[in-house]
Scaffold this active site. Structure first.
Site, short mmCIF file in Angstrom:
data_model
loop_
_atom_site.label_atom_id
_atom_site.label_comp_id
_atom_site.label_asym_id
_atom_site.label_seq_id
_atom_site.Cartn_x
_atom_site.Cartn_y
_atom_site.Cartn_z
N GLU A 54 0.80 -1.23 0.00
CA GLU A 54 0.00 0.00 0.00
C GLU A 54 0.84 1.27 0.00
O GLU A 54 1.93 1.32 0.57
CB GLU A 54 -0.92 -0.01 1.23
CG GLU A 54 -2.01 1.04 1.19
CD GLU A 54 -3.20 0.63 2.05
OE1 GLU A 54 -4.12 0.00 1.50
OE2 GLU A 54 -3.18 0.91 3.25
N LYS A 56 0.38 4.87 1.53
CA LYS A 56 -0.47 5.58 2.48
C LYS A 56 0.38 6.62 3.20
O LYS A 56 1.37 6.28 3.82
CB LYS A 56 -1.08 4.57 3.47
CG LYS A 56 -1.90 5.21 4.56
CD LYS A 56 -2.86 4.24 5.23
CE LYS A 56 -2.25 3.03 5.86
NZ LYS A 56 -3.24 2.22 6.61
N LYS A 116 -8.00 2.44 -3.21
CA LYS A 116 -8.44 2.28 -1.82
C LYS A 116 -9.20 3.55 -1.44
O LYS A 116 -8.61 4.62 -1.33
CB LYS A 116 -7.22 2.08 -0.93
CG LYS A 116 -7.53 1.76 0.53
CD LYS A 116 -7.56 0.27 0.77
CE LYS A 116 -7.75 -0.09 2.23
NZ LYS A 116 -6.51 0.02 3.01
N GLU A 165 -14.59 -5.79 1.42
CA GLU A 165 -14.00 -5.90 2.75
C GLU A 165 -15.05 -6.08 3.83
O GLU A 165 -16.03 -5.34 3.87
CB GLU A 165 -13.20 -4.62 3.03
CG GLU A 165 -12.62 -4.54 4.43
CD GLU A 165 -11.90 -3.23 4.67
OE1 GLU A 165 -10.90 -2.97 3.96
OE2 GLU A 165 -12.32 -2.45 5.55
N ASN A 186 -10.86 -7.66 7.23
CA ASN A 186 -10.08 -6.66 7.94
C ASN A 186 -9.96 -7.09 9.40
O ASN A 186 -10.96 -7.26 10.09
CB ASN A 186 -10.76 -5.28 7.84
CG ASN A 186 -9.86 -4.15 8.28
OD1 ASN A 186 -9.01 -4.33 9.16
ND2 ASN A 186 -10.02 -3.00 7.67
N GLU A 216 -6.44 -8.44 5.69
CA GLU A 216 -6.01 -7.04 5.74
C GLU A 216 -5.81 -6.58 7.19
O GLU A 216 -6.52 -7.01 8.07
CB GLU A 216 -7.10 -6.14 5.12
CG GLU A 216 -7.57 -6.55 3.74
CD GLU A 216 -8.81 -5.77 3.32
OE1 GLU A 216 -9.03 -4.67 3.85
OE2 GLU A 216 -9.57 -6.27 2.50
N SER A 217 -4.84 -5.71 7.38
CA SER A 217 -4.52 -5.08 8.68
C SER A 217 -3.79 -6.03 9.63
O SER A 217 -4.13 -7.21 9.74
CB SER A 217 -5.76 -4.55 9.40
OG SER A 217 -6.36 -3.53 8.66
#
Length: 261
Positions: A54, A56, A116, A165, A186, A216-217
């Site tokens: 990603e 970010k 995103k 998601e 997530n 994710e995360s």
């Protein structure tokens, strides 16, 4: 009102304003609107690492993450590292991103790009396509089943992959439909912001095999990936882990090399 509610409220105002300024016809006339898209779902199916890296700059919870590296340099670094795809944050107010970031990434690399974003309107899919995205993210927590269906079906018409998601079982059950390509779990609890890989493990058995599973995360080590692979996960979205370093591309390269060993 939680942070997600605030973001969505601001996003509705933002999209309404953009619609007023930039008509759909202008988006459809974009030079890259007609470019053939690249499937992230297929890339993940055929990958050993499954990394979606990603870009970010900041987040509501972490404030500044990385304001120094250019999106073009990060994109090239990720592609050279062997990432399956790149996630580009395009929200301005809360994450410091923009559609220009997506455009610059597209000009720099060939790999699949995920927009995103907090998508709540069909207009945003046309924006994504006009700025070089291959994939869009839909967040079950902010959409009804009918909205997920409408948005995902339009995405398929535009030849965009769809990553949906979810955060819990309820969101998963309302979301499963044929117009999705990937189901992302997530691991961050939206209410407490706590992160646990157990979320991905628990929900994995409820996701049909037709969909590519993405976690994710909270994925900051290769051990976490090895832990999740037996649960059928083919994709791993890594946000801050690379971006918080001075050289995100090099960090991604070292990370991906260590997975393959």
């Amino acid at each position: 009102m939680n942070i997600l509610d605030k973001i969505v409220l601001d996003k509705r105002k933002e999209v309404d304003l953009k619609k007023f300024i930039i008509p759909v016809s202008q988006l459809e006339a974009s030079v890259i609107f007609q470019r053939p898209t690249v499937s992230l779902a297929n890339a993940l199916r055929n990958s050993n690492s499954g990394i979606i890296a990603e870009h970010k700059r900041r987040s509501p919870s972490k404030s500044v993450i990385n304001q120094k590296n250019s999106v073009a340099d990060v994109a090239v670094g990720y592609e050279k590292a062997g990432a399956c795809g790149m996630s580009v944050l395009t929200d301005g107010k809360y994450f410091g991103g923009s559609l220009d970031d997506l455009l610059l990434a597209r000009a720099s690399v060939q790999m699949p790009l995920l927009r995103k974003e907090f998508i709540i309107d069909e207009y945003q899919l046309l924006e994504a396509k006009a700025h070089g995205a291959d994939v869009i993210l839909l967040i079950a927590a902010i959409l009804t089943r009918a909205e997920i269906k409408t948005l995902s079906e339009l995405a398929k018409q535009l030849h965009l992959d769809v990553l949906l998601e979810v955060h819990d079982e309820e969101e998963l059950h309302k979301s499963i439909m044929p117009s999705l390509d990937m189901l992302g779990v997530n691991n961050r609890n939206l209410k407490t912001f706590e992160v646990s890989l157990d979320t991905s493990k628990t929900l994995s058995k409820l996701i049909p095999d037709d969909f590519v599973k993405v976690s994710e995360s909270g994925i900051s080590s290769t051990e976490a990936i090895q832990e999740l692979k037996p649960y059928g996960y083919k994709g791993f979205l890594i946000g801050e882990n690379f971006m918080k370093t001075d050289n995100p591309g090099l960090s991604a390269l070292q990370f991906i090399k260590s997975i393959k060993q």
